[in-house]
Structure formats: structure tokens, C-alpha cells
Design a protein around this motif. Structure first.
Motif, mmCIF file in Angstrom:
data_model
loop_
_atom_site.group_PDB
_atom_site.id
_atom_site.type_symbol
_atom_site.label_atom_id
_atom_site.label_comp_id
_atom_site.label_asym_id
_atom_site.label_seq_id
_atom_site.Cartn_x
_atom_site.Cartn_y
_atom_site.Cartn_z
ATOM 1 N N TYR A 5 50.789 51.717 33.143
ATOM 2 C CA TYR A 5 49.214 51.872 32.890
ATOM 3 C C TYR A 5 48.789 50.141 32.769
ATOM 4 N N LEU A 6 49.674 49.357 32.072
ATOM 5 C CA LEU A 6 49.266 47.888 32.161
ATOM 6 C C LEU A 6 49.077 47.274 33.467
ATOM 7 N N GLU A 7 49.897 47.829 34.593
ATOM 8 C CA GLU A 7 49.789 47.473 35.909
ATOM 9 C C GLU A 7 48.334 47.786 36.452
ATOM 10 N N GLY A 8 47.810 48.820 36.105
ATOM 11 C CA GLY A 8 46.381 49.499 36.224
ATOM 12 C C GLY A 8 45.531 48.493 35.573
ATOM 13 N N VAL A 9 45.775 48.045 34.310
ATOM 14 C CA VAL A 9 44.683 47.347 33.854
ATOM 15 C C VAL A 9 44.672 46.001 34.446
ATOM 16 N N ASP A 10 45.917 45.429 34.811
ATOM 17 C CA ASP A 10 45.937 44.266 35.623
ATOM 18 C C ASP A 10 45.157 44.233 36.723
ATOM 19 N N ARG A 11 45.236 45.310 37.614
ATOM 20 C CA ARG A 11 44.755 45.388 38.714
ATOM 21 C C ARG A 11 43.135 45.247 38.577
ATOM 22 N N ASP A 12 42.591 46.059 37.756
ATOM 23 C CA ASP A 12 41.252 45.744 37.379
ATOM 24 C C ASP A 12 40.700 44.508 37.098
ATOM 25 N N MET A 13 41.346 43.789 36.161
ATOM 26 C CA MET A 13 41.127 42.422 35.737
ATOM 27 C C MET A 13 40.973 41.501 36.899
ATOM 28 N N ASN A 14 41.961 41.805 37.918
ATOM 29 C CA ASN A 14 42.067 40.835 39.168
ATOM 30 C C ASN A 14 40.757 41.348 39.674
ATOM 31 N N ARG A 15 40.718 42.384 39.961
ATOM 32 C CA ARG A 15 39.173 43.035 40.815
ATOM 33 C C ARG A 15 37.915 42.234 40.154
ATOM 34 N N ALA A 16 37.771 42.110 38.666
ATOM 35 C CA ALA A 16 36.817 41.567 38.154
ATOM 36 C C ALA A 16 36.822 39.916 38.355
ATOM 37 N N GLY A 17 37.705 39.334 38.770
ATOM 38 C CA GLY A 17 38.026 37.726 38.895
ATOM 39 C C GLY A 17 38.829 37.199 37.885
ATOM 40 N N LEU A 18 39.406 38.082 36.914
ATOM 41 C CA LEU A 18 40.204 37.506 35.656
ATOM 42 C C LEU A 18 41.485 37.532 36.080
ATOM 43 N N ARG A 19 42.151 36.391 36.675
ATOM 44 C CA ARG A 19 43.785 36.572 37.110
ATOM 45 C C ARG A 19 44.794 36.987 35.774
ATOM 46 N N PRO A 20 45.203 38.198 35.817
ATOM 47 C CA PRO A 20 46.145 38.447 34.807
ATOM 48 C C PRO A 20 47.606 37.607 34.819
ATOM 49 N N LEU A 21 47.753 36.920 33.693
ATOM 50 C CA LEU A 21 49.071 35.986 33.812
ATOM 51 C C LEU A 21 50.219 36.748 32.859
ATOM 52 N N GLY A 22 49.953 37.930 32.375
ATOM 53 C CA GLY A 22 50.870 38.623 31.652
ATOM 54 C C GLY A 22 50.683 39.104 29.988
#
Length: 317
Positions: A252-269
């Protein structure tokens, strides 16, 4: 110089023999060989009180990996405001002269057999001058002390972390990199406005998809980035800290990270504190910074953040 070590001139000669211009190749080679200036990092957070352990853990992980890290902390404001009765029932603010605190420096951790170093330096970041009639009674602020403190540390450290009293507003004139810290109290895995009947008669919220959860997190935890004064800022990534156990799994968190990355917010952890860290608004104690188990919690986030900082163009703000 070792026999196999390449110099800027040698690289330029090889490029010129391949058909390129020697002067242009020399300029490019010299630029590549020049040491990169240290990163001046500014963390942004709406509420910073519970995030000091996260920042301290990241800095300690960098130091353990052999980097020289400075925590440049802003001293408490020593300016005292007093109220003096004015005419016609009004009260007028004025500044009492006060003696600023002396800067303090302490070594939080140092490697016994390597260059790794974590230092904390606390000093005033600005001075204020008496108010004048042409600025409507507000004191004039001078930010040169912060610039001087950063300039003094440039040659001695690999990373300079700015720790201001208020973390939400970016220091665009000093910092070269910005990372967002998102603090989560209640993870949005269900819609609290819509309920469904449970098997035992209880009511539960409608489950949210990872994409929906990411949208709620952006609105709930990062909304302060879009408020006044609406200054554009280049973000190098987002780090999340949950103060309670997360109700979702890693997928689930990986899905959240993918959407953050799509929005231009690089997930760092994700930092899973599991509870509110104590004490409030304090960096980790030296004994914690010497504990490998404590530092290991932040190793992955520290590596990702450092990779993001090294990937940014030199001089970009």
C-alpha cells in the motif's frame, strides 16, 4: 601524483586528440575535477516539534557513513518586546536592548578512525535594528549573521543542515536544497465522511485506494507549502513520519509513493516512529547518536536523501 591519476590537462589532451578543442575540454575537465560545494539543506515542516529525532537520525547516519555534517541551529530569540502606554489609549511596542547569546559549538559524534563527524553549532541568525518612521514601526532585520555562519562552515563540512526556530518558511537566500518532512497523526486509509456497516453492527469507513490516500496526505500534511507568500521552491523529496502504527502494508505504501512521484514529490522513505517521540523539540541525546541500532533506523532515508542532493545541478536553488 600517482601514475594512473587523471588530471584536467590530461583529460583535455585526450579530448583534443579525438577532435575536440583543447581549451573547451580543459574547462569541462576542470569543472568535473573541482570539489563540489557542500549542500546547505533546509528541512520544511508545518509542525517541527516531533521531528527533531528524525533530522538528528538522518544527520547521524550521514556522519556514520564518513561525511562531515554540521547542524546549524538558530538560537532562541533574545529580543524582548515591552508595552508602553501611548497617547489616546493606544499602546506602543518598542524593543529593549539585550545582550545576544554567545555562539556554542559541540561535537555530537566523531568517528574514531575516519572522517565522519557530527557537529552542532548554535548562534543568532539575524540582528535587529531600531524601528524607524519609514517602516511603520517594525524593526529592521539583518540576516548577515546566518550568511557568515554558513560561509565559515563551507570548507569544513560536506552537509550543512539548517535548523531554524520556524521550519515552515524556506530560507531561499541561504539554503541550496529543500526536503519536506510530513508528520502523520492519523493515516488516511479510510474515508471518515462515509461509513459502511460492519459484520458486528459497527460502522467503518470506506477504504481508500493508495492514490486517494496520497491525495489526502498532500492536502493534509503539505498544505503549508502552498500558502502565503506563494514563493516557488524546488523540492528534493518528501520524508514521512507516522507517530502511530500504520494500518496498511508495504505494498500500500509503495502505491502511495508512486502517486507522490507522479505528482512531482520524490518519496524518500517512511519513518515509523510508532509513538510521539520524546522529548519534544530536542535533538537525540549523544548516547543515542552513539547507538548503532538507533542510527540504523535512518540509514535508508539518509542514503536516498543524499542521492537526491547529489543529483541536483550545482548552484540550483
Amino acid at each position: 601524483m600517482p601514475k594512473n591519476q587523471s588530471t584536467a590537462a590530461q583529460t583535455a589532451r585526450r579530448a583534443s586528440r579525438s577532435g575536440g578543442k583543447y581549451t573547451e575540454a580543459l574547462r569541462r575537465a576542470a569543472t568535473n575535477d573541482a570539489p563540489r560545494p557542500p549542500h546547505v539543506l533546509r528541512f520544511l515542516a508545518e509542525r517541527s516539534g516531533n521531528l527533531y529525532h528524525l533530522v538528528g537520525g538522518i544527520a547521524a547516519a550521514w556522519a556514520y557513513s564518513g561525511q562531515r555534517v554540521l547542524l546549524l541551529e538558530e538560537a532562541e530569540d533574545y529580543w524582548r518586546w515591552t508595552m508602553r502606554p501611548g497617547s489616546r489609549g493606544r499602546r506602543k511596542k518598542e524593543i529593549e536592548p539585550a545582550t545576544p547569546p554567545e555562539p556554542t559549538t559541540s561535537t555530537l559524534w566523531s568517528s574514531p578512525d575516519g572522517p565522519g563527524l557530527l557537529t552542532r553549532h548554535t548562534c543568532m541568525w539575524e540582528t535587529r535594528h531600531p524601528a524607524q518612521e519609514n517602516n511603520r514601526g517594525f524593526p529592521l532585520t539583518d540576516r548577515s549573521p546566518l550568511a557568515a555562519a554558513v560561509a565559515d562552515a563551507i570548507g569544513a563540512y560536506d552537509v550543512i543542515v539548517l535548523l531554524p526556530r520556524h521550519w515552515s518558511y524556506p530560507d531561499r537566500d541561504i539554503a541550496t536544497a529543500h526536503a519536506v518532512l510530513g508528520e502523520i497523526d492519523v493515516f488516511p486509509d479510510t474515508d471518515c465522511r462515509t461509513v459502511l456497516p460492519g459484520p458486528g453492527g459497527e460502522e467503518k469507513g470506506v477504504p481508500l485506494s493508495p492514490e486517494q490516500s496520497a491525495a489526502v496526505l498532500r492536502e493534509r500534511c503539505l498544505g503549508f507549502l502552498f500558502g502565503s507568500p506563494h514563493l516557488p521552491i524546488a523540492l528534493d523529496g518528501v520524508i514521512w513520519q507516522s507517530n502511530w502504527e500504520l494500518p496498511v502494508d508495504a505494498d500500500y505504501l509503495e502505491g502511495v509513493d508512486r502517486d507522490m512521484n507522479r505528482a512531482g514529490l520524490r518519496p524518500l522513505g517512511w519513518s515509523l516512529a510508532g509513538r510521539r517521540p520524546l522529548p519534544h523539540k530536542q535533538l537525540p541525546e549523544p548516547d543515542q547518536l552513539k547507538d548503532p541500532d538507533f542510527v540504523q533506523q535512518y540509514q535508508l532515508i539518509a542514503e536516498r536523501l543524499r542521492a537526491a542532493l547529489d543529483a541536483r545541478p550545482v548552484g540550483r536553488k
